[in-house]
Design an enzyme around this catalytic site. Structure first.
Site, PDB file in Angstrom:
ATOM      1  N   CYS A   1     -11.993  25.756  49.091  1.00 60.49           N
ATOM      2  CA  CYS A   1     -12.758  26.931  48.678  1.00 60.49           C
ATOM      3  C   CYS A   1     -14.235  26.747  48.997  1.00 60.49           C
ATOM      4  O   CYS A   1     -14.761  25.644  48.895  1.00 60.49           O
ATOM      5  CB  CYS A   1     -12.643  27.142  47.172  1.00 60.49           C
ATOM      6  SG  CYS A   1     -10.967  27.262  46.626  1.00 60.49           S
TER       7      CYS A   1
ATOM      8  N   GLY B   1       6.171  25.972  53.146  1.00 60.34           N
ATOM      9  CA  GLY B   1       5.475  27.198  52.784  1.00 60.34           C
ATOM     10  C   GLY B   1       5.926  28.393  53.594  1.00 60.34           C
ATOM     11  O   GLY B   1       6.787  29.163  53.187  1.00 60.34           O
TER      12      GLY B   1
END
Lengths: 268, 326
Positions: free
Chosen positions: B135, B270
């Site tokens: 982030c 994923g």
């Protein structure tokens, strides 16, 4: 909206695949579990290849479901739809479905005005074919008659009819389908609701027309998708929720949305 | 009929005991309930939730997805319900899942990560934290926490103080050298490292002549990145002793085994779940089949096997594998 029920991951077999208009294919796929569970407005996430390019499944609204089969109306627009539109009788298509929240069940004796642009006809056709105790009109718009399937209206129950609009005037009323919508509303405003599915500018215009006449309007939104089941957050539809801008998921909260909740200025 | 060869799939991942090495990746599995119709998530080695932030995040404007050759660029923008709604709405579902449950946390400042960890630490229903350090750090002009060893180390140290649970740090590959960042996270108290997060990428729509993603850039995942991720796992495993979760484009058992042989103690799947919702279970079955076929009694015996045996020797001293720190 009807709640999403059980989802199936299954391999369907193509029963029939024919080109019904320019680059538009009607594909019938045998998949008993999905066919029995499907409700109008729901979709399947399909894949008909093993390679990793194309990668993701592609979502298609279910156009009809009956017995052991569903029918998809697929527009050939790229490499994935090219493969799907090329599937022959007996070949496999992997399906995930039925997905999403569809249209609410029609009111008995209700009258619905459905506005379809191009392959947006699919979910509206499914709604009409199941709305036997109700009735209404499907307004089907396309660029020209070559883009309109010839005999799609034969699937409509009685109490339903189909009117056409083409940009070039080659079939039905000349101009946009929303022009046809305005004309129909001049004849009568007694409709339970207007439902629209097609290009975003068309749905946006239909929503505005409905709002002006204080008629409820539902739309079926199409977006890029990955998971199709509400896990990845990849398919946002800009909405207003509790008075604030937010994103709902086309695959899990939709694809059917109240036109009023959509932030149309944020759509394409 | 001969009895089937017995394979032990249990794996130790630092302080975590996994029933098998297959996990599902953050951002691809919701909060644990979305794929439950297709298989019992308790059958997995573990699940990792969508990233939770302190406040609810609306996410990025669409389009959030663009497909590329054997890949997917996503730019979701961390849309999530925020920690308070996670606790009231999602944790009850997670609590019922009978496998290792890892809560992934994200933030814009170190204070936010710590606040989320503190709110969750006293609650039951999950087993470990995974730190999403990719982030942007708004206090550092938006450079990702995971870009420098010092910021990754400071972030890890701060969260380490807030939890006694196993702490996993998820590494970003968008760095010049992942090794010093990994070392800093371990030195700061990370129990396990997971790698790799997505690769920064973008695409341009030639008809609209604009970036294909609403937020312009995104993260690339899928089969296209697997060789890149394998390199990082192999190199990290050579140079660092920390337990590793390897991920990046795993589609099947063969791909998962590649990561284990490279040095991963566990793997995470994923993007493949979007293609086949049962991919993680199928991969687990294929790992088991391989072990039966190759007479491997315990899958953890395969961890890092690609480092060993002839004729590796001098070849493992190649500059691309070395630790470049003085």
């Amino acid at each position: 909206m009807k709640n999403a029920g059980k989802k199936f991951h299954t391999t369907g077999r193509v029963l029939r695949n024919r080109e019904i208009a320019a680059d538009l294919f009607e594909i019938s796929i045998e998949c008993p579990e999905i066919a029995r569970a499907a409700a109008p407005g729901q979709f399947v996430n399909a894949r008909a290849w093993e390679e990793t390019s194309p990668l993701l499944r592609r979502p298609f609204s279910i156009a009809r479901a009956g017995g052991d089969a569903i029918i998809l109306i697929v527009k050939k627009v790229g490499p994935a739809t090219e493969i799907i539109c090329g599937r022959k009788k007996g070949e496999a298509v992997s399906l995930l479905g039925p997905l999403g929240r569809g249209f609410p069940p029609p009111e008995k004796g209700g009258r619905y005005l459905l506005v379809a642009g191009g392959f947006g006809i699919a979910p509206l056709l499914f709604f009409a074919t199941r709305a036997r105790a109700a009735g209404g009109v499907i307004l089907f718009g396309a660029n020209s008659k070559g883009h309109l399937p010839a005999s799609i209206e034969k699937h409509l129950p009685k109490n339903w009819k189909m009117l056409y609009a083409t940009i070039d005037g080659s079939r039905g009323k000349k101009g946009l389908v929303t022009g046809l919508l305005t004309a129909e509303l001049k004849k009568s405003k007694k409709w339970n609701a207007i439902y629209a599915c097609g290009p975003v500018p068309m749905m946006k215009a239909a929503a505005a027309i409905a709002a002006k006449r204080s008629l409820p309007c539902l739309v079926s939104m199409e977006t890029h998708m990955a998971c199709g089941v509400g896990a990845c957050m990849g398919c946002p539809v800009p909405v207003i929720e509790s008075g604030k801008p937010a994103y709902k998921m086309a695959c899990a909260d939709g694809p059917v949305f109240d036109a009023d909740e959509i932030r149309w200025e944020e759509t394409a | 009929m001969s009895p089937r060869f017995k394979v032990d799939l249990a794996t130790k991942l630092g302080p975590l005991e996994l029933k098998n090495p297959v996990l599902v990746s953050s951002g691809t599995f919701g909060y644990g309930g979305e794929y439950a119709e297709f298989y019992d998530p308790s059958s997995l080695g573990g699940i990792v939730t969508k990233s939770i932030t302190l406040d609810e995040r609306p996410g990025n404007p669409p389009p959030r997805l663009v497909e590329t050759p054997s890949g997917l660029i996503n730019s979701i923008g961390l849309q999530n319900v925020g920690v308070d709604r996670f606790i009231s709405e999602k944790l009850p579902v997670l609590r019922e899942i009978g496998t290792v449950r890892i809560v992934n946390i994200a933030g814009s400042t170190i204070r936010e990560y710590v606040a989320v960890a503190k709110k969750l630490e006293g609650l039951d229903g999950f087993d470990a934290f995974e730190l999403n350090i990719s982030c942007p750090n708004v206090k550092a002009g938006g450079i990702a926490f995971g870009t420098s060893p010092s910021s990754a180390g400071r972030l890890t140290a701060a969260v380490r103080k807030a939890t006694v649970r196993p702490l996993i740090v998820k590494l970003s590959p968008n760095v010049a050298d992942i090794l010093p960042v990994a070392r800093a996270a371990v030195d700061a108290g990370a129990d396990v490292l997971s790698l790799v997060n997505t690769y920064r990428a973008m695409a341009i729509d030639v008809e609209s002549r604009r970036p294909a993603l609403g937020a312009v850039t995104g993260g690339l995942s899928g089969p296209a990145i697997r060789p890149l991720a394998i390199y990082h796992v192999f190199r990290l495993s050579l140079n660092l002793g920390a337990p590793l979760i390897g991920m990046g484009g795993i589609q099947c058992g063969r791909d998962a085994l590649e990561f284990i042989l490279a040095g991963a103690h566990a793997v995470s799947i994923g993007t493949a779940s979007f293609i086949d919702p049962t991919a993680p279970m199928r991969a687990l079955g294929e790992i088991r089949d391989y072990c039966v076929r190759r007479r491997v009694r315990s899958v953890s015996g395969l961890i890092g096997a690609a480092h060993r045996g002839r004729p590796q020797g001098k070849r493992l001293n190649s500059p691309s594998l070395l630790n470049h720190e003085p």
